[in-house]
Design an enzyme around this catalytic site. Sequence first.
Site, mmCIF file in Angstrom:
data_model
loop_
_atom_site.group_PDB
_atom_site.id
_atom_site.type_symbol
_atom_site.label_atom_id
_atom_site.label_comp_id
_atom_site.label_asym_id
_atom_site.label_seq_id
_atom_site.Cartn_x
_atom_site.Cartn_y
_atom_site.Cartn_z
ATOM 1 N N ARG A 64 48.272 35.528 48.334
ATOM 2 C CA ARG A 64 49.570 35.615 49.011
ATOM 3 C C ARG A 64 49.353 36.040 50.456
ATOM 4 N NH1 ARG A 64 49.362 40.494 49.836
ATOM 5 N NH2 ARG A 64 51.275 40.511 51.022
ATOM 6 N N ARG A 98 55.089 27.479 47.873
ATOM 7 C CA ARG A 98 55.921 28.579 48.374
ATOM 8 C C ARG A 98 56.633 28.077 49.632
ATOM 9 N NH1 ARG A 98 54.356 34.561 48.160
ATOM 10 N NH2 ARG A 98 56.618 34.554 47.904
ATOM 11 N N GLN A 212 54.183 45.363 46.623
ATOM 12 C CA GLN A 212 53.024 45.008 47.446
ATOM 13 C C GLN A 212 52.611 46.144 48.362
ATOM 14 O OE1 GLN A 212 55.767 43.050 47.072
ATOM 15 N NE2 GLN A 212 55.243 40.874 47.069
ATOM 16 N N ASP A 253 56.575 35.421 57.459
ATOM 17 C CA ASP A 253 56.199 34.219 56.720
ATOM 18 C C ASP A 253 56.656 32.955 57.433
ATOM 19 O OD1 ASP A 253 55.136 34.811 53.708
ATOM 20 O OD2 ASP A 253 56.328 36.460 54.515
ATOM 21 N N ASN A 263 60.721 37.352 56.508
ATOM 22 C CA ASN A 263 59.638 38.188 55.997
ATOM 23 C C ASN A 263 60.067 38.757 54.645
ATOM 24 O OD1 ASN A 263 56.974 39.381 56.467
ATOM 25 N ND2 ASN A 263 58.060 41.334 56.490
ATOM 26 N N LYS A 264 59.162 39.469 54.003
ATOM 27 C CA LYS A 264 59.437 40.021 52.674
ATOM 28 C C LYS A 264 60.797 40.721 52.642
ATOM 29 C CE LYS A 264 57.366 39.682 49.788
ATOM 30 N NZ LYS A 264 57.496 38.616 48.757
#
Length: 379
Positions: A64, A98, A212, A253, A263-264
Amino acid sequence: MADQYAQSGEDGRPAEIPAIRWDEPPEGPVLVLLDQTRLPAEEVELVCTDASALVDAIRSLAVRGAPLLGIAGAYGVALAAARGFDVDEAAIALAGARPTAVNLSVGVRRAQAAHRAALAEGGGTERAAGAALAAARRLHREDAEASARMAAHGLALLDELLPGGGHRILTHCNTGALVSGGEGTAFAVALAAHRDGRLRRLWVDETRPLLQGARLTAYEAARNGMAYTLLTDNAAGSLFAAGEVDAVLIGADRIAADGSVANKVGSYPLAVLARYHHVPFIVVAPVTTVDMDTPDGASIEVEQRPGFEVTEITSPQVTVSGAGGGIPVAPLGTQAYNPAFDVTPPELVTAIVTEEGAVSPVTAEALAELCDRSRQVTI
């Protein structure tokens, strides 16, 4: 945690298990991944013999992180070519594994283009496979070099915004060597500050629902001897209110042409908190994460992940009877909202740091100029 093609070893630090590496045992080439779903309990390598296995590894988050996904995608194309599978079919499957992470499709396209060019020149399938592998290895090296430059640019920006050192940095998700051909993106900046004696504290968001931050960032911080403290995501507000955060550093990302940052999930609330408390909110990402074909944040496809990631807690050491193999924490049948990412508008971003330098204020014009400059350097 780069593979042998990206590690220099110049600083004498002990080598770690690489996050990704190409290997060629007698039975045929394979792509070997450090299975990030098993960290920090154990360091286990996952061997992929074809692109479909790599797609599964990407979807399960065994591998990832935006830059590393680009590298993995390129190696996946090379693996399909070397093993005699349909390269274009493998490329489509890999690029779609993804959808939010633009680096994945960038890496896939680079290796696919090299493969096609070699075939067009009449080099045959073996030579084309070699060209795809060379493209993947080149991308791997480039990312390691970009990581080092991002760290330098990011540390310089921190010193400009926060003179005097003693930085207290809050980060979200994982942006270290586990996501990169080098030492990472946002984490690499914090690591550079640590090595220079200018990091007072790294605040690590646990990053629900898959942790994470707790599992991976804390793992990397501990291995590097950094002063770090883990916090639940919903404790960040009280940390800001107490005046304990000097800057927020996150990765990305996908960055849209207008400067919107995907982003996350959980990044956007941090940006809002940072703006209210007058704290710099800095995004660190390679230029390949900037997608000029995505005009704005509303145009970014946000990946929706399975609900059991929210309704269950998973652990490398524990398997229970939940739908996802985890420990149920909600009543059976509970529906869950589980976007993998959120989008932060450019007006909340203090700066975007890339290997080509920092953009601040973040505007569409400044990003376009940065990307043009990067293309000229590459050419």
